[in-house]
Write a protein that holds these residues in place. Structure first.
Motif, mmCIF file in Angstrom:
data_model
loop_
_atom_site.group_PDB
_atom_site.id
_atom_site.type_symbol
_atom_site.label_atom_id
_atom_site.label_comp_id
_atom_site.label_asym_id
_atom_site.label_seq_id
_atom_site.Cartn_x
_atom_site.Cartn_y
_atom_site.Cartn_z
ATOM 1 N N LEU A 62 -32.743 65.858 -17.424
ATOM 2 C CA LEU A 62 -34.037 65.862 -16.742
ATOM 3 C C LEU A 62 -34.434 67.284 -16.358
ATOM 4 N N LYS A 68 -39.108 65.979 -16.977
ATOM 5 C CA LYS A 68 -39.745 64.910 -17.759
ATOM 6 C C LYS A 68 -38.658 64.034 -18.366
ATOM 7 N N ASN A 69 -38.753 62.747 -18.090
ATOM 8 C CA ASN A 69 -37.796 61.789 -18.611
ATOM 9 C C ASN A 69 -38.189 61.406 -20.034
ATOM 10 N N SER A 70 -37.274 61.583 -20.969
ATOM 11 C CA SER A 70 -37.603 61.250 -22.345
ATOM 12 C C SER A 70 -36.747 60.131 -22.922
ATOM 13 N N ARG A 71 -35.583 59.837 -22.308
ATOM 14 C CA ARG A 71 -34.698 58.843 -22.913
ATOM 15 C C ARG A 71 -34.207 57.761 -21.969
ATOM 16 N N ILE A 73 -34.284 54.662 -19.688
ATOM 17 C CA ILE A 73 -35.158 53.506 -19.495
ATOM 18 C C ILE A 73 -34.555 52.616 -18.414
ATOM 19 N N TRP A 88 -35.806 59.975 -8.921
ATOM 20 C CA TRP A 88 -36.281 60.837 -9.998
ATOM 21 C C TRP A 88 -36.877 60.045 -11.166
ATOM 22 N N LEU A 89 -36.718 58.733 -11.144
ATOM 23 C CA LEU A 89 -37.312 57.880 -12.176
ATOM 24 C C LEU A 89 -38.556 57.147 -11.679
ATOM 25 N N HIS A 91 -41.621 57.855 -11.698
ATOM 26 C CA HIS A 91 -42.802 57.922 -12.552
ATOM 27 C C HIS A 91 -42.530 57.402 -13.966
ATOM 28 N N THR A 92 -41.400 56.754 -14.141
ATOM 29 C CA THR A 92 -41.014 56.190 -15.429
ATOM 30 C C THR A 92 -41.355 54.714 -15.447
ATOM 31 N N TYR A 93 -41.804 54.229 -16.590
ATOM 32 C CA TYR A 93 -42.084 52.807 -16.701
ATOM 33 C C TYR A 93 -40.783 52.026 -16.561
ATOM 34 N N CYS A 107 -40.497 49.396 -27.307
ATOM 35 C CA CYS A 107 -40.202 50.769 -26.875
ATOM 36 C C CYS A 107 -38.978 51.319 -27.605
#
Length: 136
Positions: A62, A68-71, A73, A88-89, A91-93, A107
């Protein structure tokens, strides 16, 4: 974990982590408790189940990606809430199981990427006289 990797478990976990396209974080109250304990401690015990070690890999990734979280879930199971997800997650779906299993599958398989790659491959192979066009 294969027996031959038992002596270097963290190395094996790091390799598997780096090879993964995605990391599914199964969110639970116990997971949150383990993570909170990790954030209070500075040592990672190699005899643990590697929860803290993998978590440290996620945090390092991160930071490397500019927050920015890219992997990773997050996946909520029945009975868990978003309160159990690390901050820290936020803002992640977040997917819920089993209600959103189709969305999660979409996804994870990234069909838009496969379609793009297929059109790129078809374009590059159509110019090749040796191989001819290929299909996926």
């Amino acid at each position: 974990m294969p027996q031959e990797h038992m002596l270097n478990r963290q190395g094996w976990c790091a390799h598997q982590y780096n090879e993964a396209d995605f990391i599914i974080m199964c969110v639970s109250e116990q997971y949150k408790t383990e993570i909170d304990m990790y954030e209070c401690e500075s040592q990672i015990d190699d005899k643990e189940l590697h929860i803290q070690f993998i978590y440290s890999l996620m945090l390092a990734e991160l930071k490397q990606n500019g927050n920015k979280n890219s992997r990773v879930i997050p996946l909520l199971f029945k009975g868990c809430t978003e309160v159990n997800i690390p901050q820290w997650l936020e803002h992640t779906y977040v997917y819920t199981w089993p209600g959103q299993y189709r969305d999660l599958l979409w996804c994870l398989t990234k069909p838009h990427t496969r379609i793009k790659l297929q059109s790129q491959r078809n374009h590059s192979t159509s110019t090749s006289h040796v191989n001819g066009p290929h299909s996926i």
